[in-house]
Design an enzyme around this catalytic site. Structure first.
Site, PDB file in Angstrom:
ATOM      1  N   ALA A 159       4.526   3.986   2.923  1.00 49.97           N
ATOM      2  CA  ALA A 159       4.076   2.742   2.303  1.00 49.97           C
ATOM      3  C   ALA A 159       4.269   1.596   3.291  1.00 49.97           C
ATOM      4  CB  ALA A 159       4.873   2.458   1.028  1.00 49.97           C
ATOM      5  N   LYS A 160       3.701   0.478   2.989  1.00 53.13           N
ATOM      6  CA  LYS A 160       3.956  -0.739   3.778  1.00 53.13           C
ATOM      7  C   LYS A 160       3.552  -1.917   2.914  1.00 53.13           C
ATOM      8  CE  LYS A 160       5.483  -1.674   7.945  1.00 53.13           C
ATOM      9  NZ  LYS A 160       6.437  -0.882   8.730  1.00 53.13           N
ATOM     10  N   GLY A 161       4.125  -3.085   3.218  1.00 50.56           N
ATOM     11  CA  GLY A 161       3.744  -4.290   2.492  1.00 50.56           C
ATOM     12  C   GLY A 161       3.818  -5.485   3.399  1.00 50.56           C
ATOM     13  N   VAL A 205       0.854  -1.194   0.000  1.00 56.04           N
ATOM     14  CA  VAL A 205       0.000   0.000   0.000  1.00 56.04           C
ATOM     15  C   VAL A 205       0.886   1.239   0.000  1.00 56.04           C
ATOM     16  CG1 VAL A 205      -1.679   1.343   1.342  1.00 56.04           C
ATOM     17  CG2 VAL A 205      -1.926  -1.149   1.182  1.00 56.04           C
TER      18      VAL A 205
END
Ligand code: NAD
Length: 425
Positions: free
Chosen positions: A113-115, A68
């Site tokens: 962001a992050k995943g 995201v």
């Protein structure tokens, strides 16, 4: 737009509800136009991928991953990758939003962001972990680049995972691209000090907080640390080096407690040897819930989100909480802790050392010119202390808690970038 968000709300899980509730609290003090406030509530892009991985026994198994990008107004997005069975799109959304505020608070030119991948990495062999990582990385190729989005380690991932991502991306491009990830091993373009950076930054914030409140003798300060991974173990080790008394540490299985202080280098050796804290001599076993309520001056939650809640916050005995983990305290727990007079140094400030040194790593990779460890730590101290002082000043000026103050500062910076750039088209 508001309606669309509310319609989705029923499906949001805790972390995202926490992130949105904190946002709603902070914008009351941010004095911003409604359209900008609405814009910043939304993740910019959300990516879900389902992909196959060949297990060692020849079977093919499907896995789900996410990435995201929350907001990119201040620069390329930056944020970790998490491998855990608890990963959900909502959790990733929350973590991406917190990354936006964290980068803005410490004033580095990144968005958030992050995943993550829904997997328990402990159940995979090294070969399976490498195949899973490489396939996930290749699925991410359209979304990541040194100018667009730069992943880093988080729970369940480590420098080796970053090395595989860097190699997969580099093979796709046809040339080496070290700046595609941070938190890499040093021999392929990682930065000195990155491994220790988050835990060290947590303790830098703890030391400032203690000094501000008149605690000048480290040996008289008792610290309990929840989580014994990258953040928790490095925080405990650095605090121990500075002379603080670490009375308890824990991992997912539970913790150990000695009111007279643990010898952290010996605890680390025991943990390396046996892979668990249990069985360490000269300490009593405690559960994670008991650890949070131990008699101590400082509590460092450094495991995961949602640990301090309305059910256990009243039992906290620490006078200070310094958040190593992202989102360890729910808004209900915040209210209870504020009423009790507990001083909370929020995650986006306290654990920002990781992204600050990740930023240094990216800068060093782009310039192909590397810094020494002392210089890295000096620059880390300079940046994190500027953010700390600014947050404390905002908290005192507006008479608000440190979390809201940190978020107000960050949100105003992102809003200012949005308003200067204007809405496209
Ligand atoms: P890690 O995987 O290295 O360690 C996590 C630790 O928490 C382990 O000791 C694990 O046993 C423990 N744990 C997991 N679930 C738990 C539970 N339910 N109860 C108690 N303990 C539990 O991860 P990490 O990199 O140290 O990250 C920890 C937290 O810090 C996460 O919230 C992460 O998002 C945040 N964070 C990490 C970094 C970084 O640079 N690694 C930077 C900023 C924030």
């Amino acid at each position: 737009m508001v309606v669309a968000l509310q319609m989705q709300k029923h499906e949001f899980l805790d972390a995202y509800q926490t992130a949105l509730a904190q946002y709603d609290r902070a914008i009351r003090y941010a004095n911003l136009p409604d359209d900008v406030v609405e814009y910043m509530r939304y993740p910019r892009r959300e990516f879900t991928v389902n992909f196959p991985v060949r297990r060692d026994d020849g079977r093919m198994e499907m896995f789900t991953g996410y990435r995201v990008h929350h907001n990119t107004s201040m620069g390329p997005s930056k944020g970790g990758l998490r491998y855990s069975m608890d990963v959900t799109l909502d959790e990733v959304r929350a973590l991406a939003m917190w990354m936006t505020w964290k980068c803005a608070l410490v004033n580095i030119p990144y968005g958030g962001a992050k995943g993550g991948v829904v997997v328990d990495p402990k159940t995979l062999s090294m070969g399976e972990l490498e195949r899973l990582t490489r396939r996930y990385a290749s699925e991410l190729v359209p979304l990541i680049s040194p100018k667009m989005d730069i992943p880093a380690p988080d729970m369940g991932t480590n420098p080796q995972v970053m090395a595989w991502i860097m190699d997969t991306y580099s093979m796709t491009m046809g040339y080496s691209v070290p700046a595609i990830v941070t938190g890499k091993p040093i021999n392929i373009g990682g930065s000195e000090g990155r491994t220790e950076a988050t835990g060290r930054g947590v303790i830098m914030c703890m030391v400032s907080t203690l000094k501000h409140h008149g605690y000048h003798d480290p040996a008289a300060v008792k610290v309990a640390v929840q989580g014994f991974g990258n953040v928790g173990a490095n925080a405990a080790a650095y605090a121990h080096d500075l002379g603080y008394k670490i009375v308890a540490v824990s991992d997912v299985e539970g913790g150990i407690y000695n009111p007279n202080g643990l010898n952290i280098p010996q605890v680390l050796n025991h943990y390396k040897k046996y892979g668990q804290l249990a069985g360490y001599p000269e300490a009593d076993a405690v559960t994670n819930n008991e650890l949070l309520a131990l008699p101590c001056d400082v509590l460092v939650p450094a495991a995961m989100e949602g640990q301090l809640t309305q059910h256990n916050a009243a039992a906290v005995q620490a006078r200070f909480i310094v958040e190593g983990a992202n989102g360890p305290t729910t808004p209900e727990a915040d209210d209870i802790l504020n009423d009790k007079g507990v001083f909370v140094v929020p995650d986006i400030l306290a654990n920002s050392g990781g992204v600050i040194v990740s930023y240094f790593e990216w800068v060093q990779d782009l310039q192909a010119f590397f810094w020494g460890k002392d210089y890295v730590f000096d620059q880390l101290n300079r940046i994190i202390m500027q953010a700390y002082d600014r947050t404390l000043q905002t908290a005192e000026d507006l008479r608000i808690d440190m979390r809201t103050a940190a978020q107000v500062t960050a949100i105003q910076r992102v809003a200012s970038a949005i308003l200067t750039r204007g809405f496209y088209p």
